[in-house]
Design a protein around this motif. Sequence first.
Motif, PDB file in Angstrom:
ATOM      1  N   UNK A 198      37.565  15.979  40.780  1.00 16.20           N
ATOM      2  CA  UNK A 198      36.814  15.155  41.543  1.00 16.20           C
ATOM      3  C   UNK A 198      37.155  15.108  43.017  1.00 16.20           C
ATOM      4  N   UNK A 199      36.141  15.300  43.869  1.00 19.21           N
ATOM      5  CA  UNK A 199      36.460  15.369  45.353  1.00 19.21           C
ATOM      6  C   UNK A 199      35.566  14.523  46.052  1.00 19.21           C
ATOM      7  N   UNK A 200      35.935  13.545  46.830  1.00 23.02           N
ATOM      8  CA  UNK A 200      35.178  12.677  47.817  1.00 23.02           C
ATOM      9  C   UNK A 200      35.900  12.159  49.196  1.00 23.02           C
ATOM     10  N   UNK A 201      36.358  13.228  49.759  1.00 23.32           N
ATOM     11  CA  UNK A 201      37.312  12.897  51.120  1.00 23.32           C
ATOM     12  C   UNK A 201      36.653  12.120  52.068  1.00 23.32           C
ATOM     13  N   UNK A 204      40.498  10.448  50.155  1.00 21.02           N
ATOM     14  CA  UNK A 204      40.925  10.331  51.721  1.00 21.02           C
ATOM     15  C   UNK A 204      42.205   9.617  51.754  1.00 21.02           C
ATOM     16  N   UNK A 205      42.983   9.687  53.017  1.00 22.46           N
ATOM     17  CA  UNK A 205      44.002   8.994  53.434  1.00 22.46           C
ATOM     18  C   UNK A 205      43.568   7.537  54.101  1.00 22.46           C
ATOM     19  N   UNK A 244      45.737   6.677  44.056  1.00 25.44           N
ATOM     20  CA  UNK A 244      46.020   8.130  43.810  1.00 25.44           C
ATOM     21  C   UNK A 244      47.495   8.397  44.318  1.00 25.44           C
ATOM     22  N   UNK A 245      48.399   9.011  43.319  1.00 24.45           N
ATOM     23  CA  UNK A 245      49.629   9.520  44.058  1.00 24.45           C
ATOM     24  C   UNK A 245      49.479  10.751  44.250  1.00 24.45           C
ATOM     25  N   UNK A 264      45.198  13.925  44.844  1.00 27.58           N
ATOM     26  CA  UNK A 264      45.365  14.328  46.442  1.00 27.58           C
ATOM     27  C   UNK A 264      44.834  13.551  47.425  1.00 27.58           C
ATOM     28  N   UNK A 265      45.625  13.310  48.347  1.00 24.28           N
ATOM     29  CA  UNK A 265      45.345  12.542  49.520  1.00 24.28           C
ATOM     30  C   UNK A 265      45.115  13.434  50.530  1.00 24.28           C
TER      31      UNK A 265
END
Length: 354
Positions: A255-258, A281-282, A290-291, A297-298
Motif C-alpha cells: 500500500x502506498x500513499x505518501x 508520509x512522515x 506505522x513503525x 515505511x515512513x
Amino acid sequence: MRVGFVVYGPLDGRSGGYRYDLELVRTLRAAGDEVTVVSLPERPYRQRLRDNVTAHRRLSDLDVDVLVEDELCHPSLAGVNPRLDDETPVVSLVHHLHSRETHTSWRRHVKQAIETQYLHSVDAFVFNSETTRETVATVTDPEPSVVAYPAGDRFSSFGAPLSDDEIRSRADDGPLRVVSVGNLEPRKNVDGLLRALARVSGDWRLTIVGNAVDSAYEHSLRTLADDLGVAQRVSFTGRLPDADLVATLRESHLFALPSHYEGFGIAALEAMGFGLPALVSTEGGASELVTHRRDGFLVDPTDVSAITDVIAPLCRNRTRLVSYSLAARDRYTEHGTWDEMGKTVRDFLVTCVD
C-alpha cells in the motif's frame, strides 16, 4: 442522549473521515441514542462561507443534548457557533486541519484565520490521533478532548486479516503490485508516487483507487504517467465497491500513499489487514500507526528518491516483503475496532452533556 451531527453531504461510506463519522453515528444509534444528521451542502470553499446563515437557522431549531460537528464543515460554522444556545455543548470532531494542506500563501492565511475562528468557537474536541491534537494545540486550547483512533475492521466479514499462508503464497506471484487508495487530490501526492515508481527498474504495477474529487489533478496524473512512459503499468479504477476493493487489496503486495499531510490514515490500516506494508508520509499521524521498516515505511513526501529506495528492493527481495507483510497484518490485529472507537467517543460525549 440526543445528538446532533453536522457533516457535508450525505453520511455515507466514503473513505477517511466520512467512514469515521458513519461508524460513530452507527455506534451511537446502536447504544440507543437519537442522532439527527444535519447535512450541509458540499460546494467550493468560498460558497461554503455563505452557508453560515442557513446553517444557523437549521442548528438553532435542533433540540439536542450535544452537537457534534465534523471540523471539515468549519467554513459554514465559524460564524454560527457563537450564536447558538450556550446550554448545548458543541464538540468538534477533527480529522485534520484544512489550513495545513498545500495552498498559496494568501489562501493559507485566509483559511487559517477562518479555521482558527471556528476552533475557538467550540467547547470540546474529538481527535483521530495525538498528532491531530498537537496540531490543534498550536491554535487553541485542545481541552477538554479525547483521542479516539480510527479502525480498519470494516472488511472483517471479507476475510481480513489474512493468514500467514495466504500472505506467503502471494508474495512471489508476478510483478510487485502496489495499490494507492484515497481521493484523487494534490494533497494525496499520487504524482510523487508515480515519479518514484518510474525510477524503479524492477517489474511493478500500480492500481490507483479513489474518487477524482479534483478532475484536473486526475487528468494531470494520467498525463504524467504517459510522459514518464509508465502508463501501461498504471490503472485508474475510480471508487470501488467494497467487494472489488477487497479483491484488489487481496492481490496487492504494497500500500502506498505518501500524502503531504494525513491526520491518521484509515485506508493504510485497512490495507494492513490484508498483509500490505504501508508506505506513508512522515507528515501527519501515520507515525502512530506505522513503525518504519518493521510493518511499513515512513517517507518524506517531497523526497521522490526516498520513495524509490523503499519500493525497489521489494521488487527483488520477496523474502523481505513477506517479513514486512506479516508484521503489517500483526499490527492490524493489535489495533482497536470501530466499536471500541465509538464507545470511547460516546463516553466522552456523555461527560460533555453531564
